[in-house]
Design an enzyme around this catalytic site. Structure first.
Site, PDB file in Angstrom:
ATOM      1  N   CYS A   1     -10.119   4.501   3.366  1.00  0.00           N
ATOM      2  CA  CYS A   1      -8.695   5.137   2.272  1.00  0.00           C
ATOM      3  C   CYS A   1      -9.629   6.155   1.374  1.00  0.00           C
ATOM      4  O   CYS A   1      -8.631   7.445   0.929  1.00  0.00           O
ATOM      5  CB  CYS A   1      -8.247   4.173   1.297  1.00  0.00           C
ATOM      6  SG  CYS A   1      -8.817   3.167   0.543  1.00  0.00           S
TER       7      CYS A   1
ATOM      8  N   SER B   1       0.508  -1.327  -0.132  1.00  0.00           N
ATOM      9  CA  SER B   1      -0.119   0.155   0.241  1.00  0.00           C
ATOM     10  C   SER B   1       0.889   1.681  -0.052  1.00  0.00           C
ATOM     11  O   SER B   1       0.655   2.089  -0.395  1.00  0.00           O
ATOM     12  CB  SER B   1      -0.913  -0.124   1.017  1.00  0.00           C
ATOM     13  OG  SER B   1      -0.255   0.114   2.169  1.00  0.00           O
ATOM     14  N   GLY B   2       2.440   0.804  -0.184  1.00  0.00           N
ATOM     15  CA  GLY B   2       2.715   2.326   0.529  1.00  0.00           C
ATOM     16  C   GLY B   2       2.872   3.162   2.246  1.00  0.00           C
ATOM     17  O   GLY B   2       3.750   3.387   2.155  1.00  0.00           O
ATOM     18  N   GLY B   3       2.307   2.038   3.114  1.00  0.00           N
ATOM     19  CA  GLY B   3       2.259   1.953   4.291  1.00  0.00           C
ATOM     20  C   GLY B   3       3.392   0.999   4.878  1.00  0.00           C
ATOM     21  O   GLY B   3       4.379   0.374   4.367  1.00  0.00           O
ATOM     22  N   VAL B   4       3.604   1.474   6.598  1.00  0.00           N
ATOM     23  CA  VAL B   4       4.780   0.663   6.855  1.00  0.00           C
ATOM     24  C   VAL B   4       4.756  -0.408   7.145  1.00  0.00           C
ATOM     25  O   VAL B   4       5.963  -1.511   6.829  1.00  0.00           O
ATOM     26  CB  VAL B   4       5.511   0.979   8.319  1.00  0.00           C
ATOM     27  CG1 VAL B   4       4.878   0.971   9.072  1.00  0.00           C
ATOM     28  CG2 VAL B   4       6.824   0.592   8.801  1.00  0.00           C
ATOM     29  N   ASP B   5       3.596  -0.989   6.948  1.00  0.00           N
ATOM     30  CA  ASP B   5       3.313  -2.647   7.356  1.00  0.00           C
ATOM     31  C   ASP B   5       4.058  -3.327   5.973  1.00  0.00           C
ATOM     32  O   ASP B   5       3.962  -4.151   6.708  1.00  0.00           O
ATOM     33  CB  ASP B   5       1.482  -2.956   7.824  1.00  0.00           C
ATOM     34  CG  ASP B   5       1.132  -2.474   9.353  1.00  0.00           C
ATOM     35  OD1 ASP B   5       2.792  -2.455   9.933  1.00  0.00           O
ATOM     36  OD2 ASP B   5       0.315  -2.066   9.904  1.00  0.00           O
TER      37      ASP B   5
ATOM     38  N   MET C   1      -2.185  -2.070  -4.867  1.00  0.00           N
ATOM     39  CA  MET C   1      -3.616  -1.855  -5.744  1.00  0.00           C
ATOM     40  C   MET C   1      -4.095  -0.343  -5.751  1.00  0.00           C
ATOM     41  O   MET C   1      -3.945   0.330  -5.330  1.00  0.00           O
ATOM     42  CB  MET C   1      -4.714  -2.616  -5.441  1.00  0.00           C
ATOM     43  CG  MET C   1      -4.115  -4.089  -4.469  1.00  0.00           C
ATOM     44  SD  MET C   1      -5.194  -5.328  -4.279  1.00  0.00           S
ATOM     45  CE  MET C   1      -5.318  -4.712  -2.568  1.00  0.00           C
TER      46      MET C   1
ATOM     47  N   CYS D   1     -13.186  -4.941   1.330  1.00  0.00           N
ATOM     48  CA  CYS D   1     -12.483  -5.069   0.216  1.00  0.00           C
ATOM     49  C   CYS D   1     -11.673  -6.209   0.891  1.00  0.00           C
ATOM     50  O   CYS D   1     -11.182  -6.899  -0.250  1.00  0.00           O
ATOM     51  CB  CYS D   1     -11.383  -3.563   0.754  1.00  0.00           C
ATOM     52  SG  CYS D   1      -9.856  -3.625  -0.192  1.00  0.00           S
TER      53      CYS D   1
ATOM     54  N   GLY E   1       0.406  -7.168   4.526  1.00  0.00           N
ATOM     55  CA  GLY E   1       0.807  -6.734   5.995  1.00  0.00           C
ATOM     56  C   GLY E   1      -0.426  -5.902   7.703  1.00  0.00           C
ATOM     57  O   GLY E   1      -0.012  -5.663   8.365  1.00  0.00           O
TER      58      GLY E   1
END
Lengths: 328, 356
Positions: free
Chosen positions: B190, B8-12, B32, B98, B122
């Site tokens: 989101c 997603s572009g997040g840290v997890d 995605m 989702c 994540g």
């Protein structure tokens, strides 16, 4: 290009390095003009084909074909339909009302389809319309003498093997400059701003190489397509005159972006639709305009492509297809 | 093993990809593209900054990276579903939808089409042999949101963070030198970054916008509201009624009425569930004392579980200790210890236990 990596000279400067840079740009201008057999004075260097297109088309009302590049299509006041092969309709061209000019792509970037550009130029000029031709795909592949009579021609450096981020707008008869970027009077008033010397010199060198070589043969493209058709592929614009290096192929039940990813994992670079800034492939407006239902993957052959490479691509597609079809 | 990691572009998800890569797997990063970002102009790309962060992490790891355009599927399965559930008087959780449709169905299939054997995310949850378990870190546990995922999909799923705490994940991100290491947590849905669900619903379905009555359970009109989709079960504030205290105890979409009552009316003893996902056969769970949860990190209440044989996909959950504000559209997830054995969406809850 090499010396210009180290020399930060402005061609507009009066000192010696500036003069050298100005002469390097001047040589490149002649090299690019030489591609068309046109005078160097009519070559305006830009940041690329999109800027060249916008420089011309942001003024006046234009008729554009439905298969133009987005940087042309967005300026169209009238859209000229194409047939199932992607070739524009002369009837629609002759019937277009309320426009000052026509913009037509010589060789299409997605399907490779070649428009009958000389006839478009003659029909349009007979009605007093100006003609712009996006020929970015064409040097070295098509006969550029067909562009005789056009008022504006767009070229791109990286499409002929030069560095990315530089292009040209060719204006053989001059005319009123309409700069998008205003300031000083570089490029005869068509574009202000210090020249991208490095890019322009590279563009010129690429133009000279392309102009001196025989035109690319479609034999390898045909071999690639024969191999892909044998795997169930459907070629877009198959029945029309096309660029010798471009092939757009769809496989039933397979999403083009997934085939592109699967091929990339196999070390093969192909593309799908037009990319947006995030990298996601979007459904192709060009294929939609021709009523082509498949999800097309674009294969581009370079002048160094070999027969062995073409066979390797066909084999890689064959290996990727079962999983793609099963999960499509 | 070739594994597609949803990034997603997040840290997890960045750390999930990095850990699998470190473990020797052939990791393929996929971002995605689900919707146009609200902050960008029409026609521009969605979540460009997040996609770019994911791309930077993939580049750092030297793994292939692709952006998949799933906007059409997301609009149909998640955004439209959210609107129609609000229109029906329910309070949906789009992340659940989702997970069930986009991540663990559409993305999974596309990963398989690239020759991958599994997908990774994540999520803070654990899975083994098609079974689903809560994460080791009970504060971060996301098993509640994963209840629609089939056992078949779980067999092809990896949750590398399931045994970790958030500080450990951030420590890994620093160790790997990932640009996302200090990225703040996003808490909102989101595609509704301002968290104003009512605005989103109103823009999608303007005809829903309109006044209606606020009534008590006997049908007496106590006040007016300006759109029933702005209310949720158990809500106390914003009713503008005298007397009370009043709580929303029901939303009747057919009559556009918001029904209010005393707090005791919010206690549910029995819950009807739809979209049931049984991780174990219903017969094996019948009569057993299990634990039900009706909101993320919410209390666990002892319960028993029965399949509704007359309605496929429906089930009845009897709570031996009542839960407050069991809200239609939200998820009900049943645990046996750490293991998720059942999940579904609340259809309706009743305060009095029906006869057995």
């Amino acid at each position: 290009m090499m010396p210009w990596f180290a020399i930060p000279a402005n061609p507009s400067a009066a000192h010696g390095l500036g003069r050298e840079a100005a002469m390097a740009v001047d040589r490149a201008r002649a090299q690019v003009g030489g591609l068309l057999g046109w005078p160097a004075a009519g070559v305006v260097f830009t940041s690329g084909a999109s800027e060249s297109n916008a420089t011309v088309m942001s003024r006046g009302r234009w008729a554009v074909t439905a298969v133009e590049h987005p940087s042309v299509r967005l300026w169209g006041a009238v859209t000229l339909p194409v047939d199932a092969q992607g070739v524009l309709s002369f009837d629609a061209l002759d019937a277009a009302e309320g426009v000052d000019g026509v913009s037509v792509m010589y060789g299409n970037n997605e399907t490779g389809v070649v428009q009958p550009v000389q006839e478009v130029i003659q029909r349009a000029r007979s009605r007093g319309l100006r003609v712009h031709v996006d020929a970015a795909q064409c040097p070295g592949r098509l006969d550029l003498a067909e562009l005789a009579g056009a008022d504006f021609v767009t070229l791109s450096s990286h499409k002929i093997g030069g560095p990315a981020g530089v292009g040209a707008l060719c204006v053989p008869r001059g005319g009123d400059a309409a700069p998008l970027i205003r300031g000083a009077s570089q490029e005869r008033g068509w574009r202000a701003g210090t020249h991208n010397v490095l890019g322009i010199v590279g563009f010129g060198a690429a133009a000279e190489v392309v102009a001196g070589e025989p035109r690319v043969s479609p034999a390898l493209r045909d071999a690639l397509e024969a191999g892909l058709v044998a795997l169930g592929g459907e070629v877009a614009s198959e029945g029309a005159p096309r660029l010798p290096q471009t092939s757009c192929v769809a496989f039933a039940g397979v999403l083009a972006p997934d085939l592109v990813a699967a091929l990339d994992l196999a070390g093969i670079a192909a593309s799908a639709g037009s990319a947006c800034a995030s990298g996601a492939a979007r459904p192709s407006a060009v294929l939609a305009a021709m009523g082509f239902a498949g999800s097309g993957v674009r294969f581009s052959l370079g002048c160094g492509t070999t027969e062995a490479e073409v066979l390797a691509v066909v084999r890689a597609v064959e290996r990727c297809l079962p999983a793609l079809r099963e999960n499509g | 093993m070739r594994i597609v990691c949803a990034m997603s572009g997040g840290v997890d998800s960045s750390v999930a990809a990095a850990l699998l890569h470190e473990a020797g797997h052939e990791v393929i990063g996929v971002h995605m593209k689900l919707h146009e970002s609200s902050g960008s102009e029409a026609g521009h790309c969605c979540g460009l900054d997040d996609a770019l962060d994911a791309r930077r992490v993939a580049d750092r790891l030297k793994i292939p990276f692709y952006v998949m355009d799933l906007q059409t599927a997301f609009r149909e399965a998640v955004m439209n579903d959210l609107v129609s559930q609000y229109a029906a008087g329910m309070t949906p959780n789009p992340c659940v939808q989702c997970n069930g449709v986009l991540k663990f169905h559409v993305l999974l299939r596309r990963a398989m089409s690239l020759g991958a054997e599994a997908i990774a995310t994540g999520h803070y949850a654990r899975t083994e042999d098609g079974r689903l378990f809560a994460a080791a870190d009970k504060d971060k546990d996301q098993s509640y949101f994963l209840h629609p995922v089939s056992a078949e999909a779980l067999r092809k799923s990896r949750f590398p963070l399931g045994g970790m705490t958030k500080p450990e994940v951030r420590e890994h991100a620093r160790r790997f030198g990932l640009v996302t290491a200090e990225k703040p947590e996003s808490m909102e849905v989101c595609f509704i970054p301002d968290d104003d669900h009512a605005r989103f619903v109103r823009e999608a379905l303007p005809e829903l916008d309109g006044a209606g009555e606020i009534v008590d359970e006997a049908g007496k009109v106590l006040g007016r509201h300006d759109g029933y989709f702005r209310y949720t079960l158990g809500q106390r504030r914003g009713l503008g009624l005298g007397g009370g205290p009043w709580f929303v105890v029901a939303i009747d979409a057919a009559t556009r009425r918001v029904v209010v009552g005393g707090e005791d009316r919010l206690l549910a003893h029995e819950v009807e569930v739809r979209g049931a996902n049984w991780f174990q056969p219903a017969a094996a769970l019948r009569g057993r004392e299990l634990l039900a949860r009706v909101r993320h990190r919410g209390a666990l209440a002892p319960c028993t579980l029965t399949a509704d044989d007359t309605h496929p996909g429906h089930a009845r959950v009897r709570l031996s200790a009542p839960l407050r504000a069991v809200t239609p559209g939200q998820s009900l997830v049943v645990y046996d210890g750490d293991e998720v054995v059942f999940g579904g969406l609340v259809r309706r809850a009743s305060s009095a236990a029906a006869p057995a």
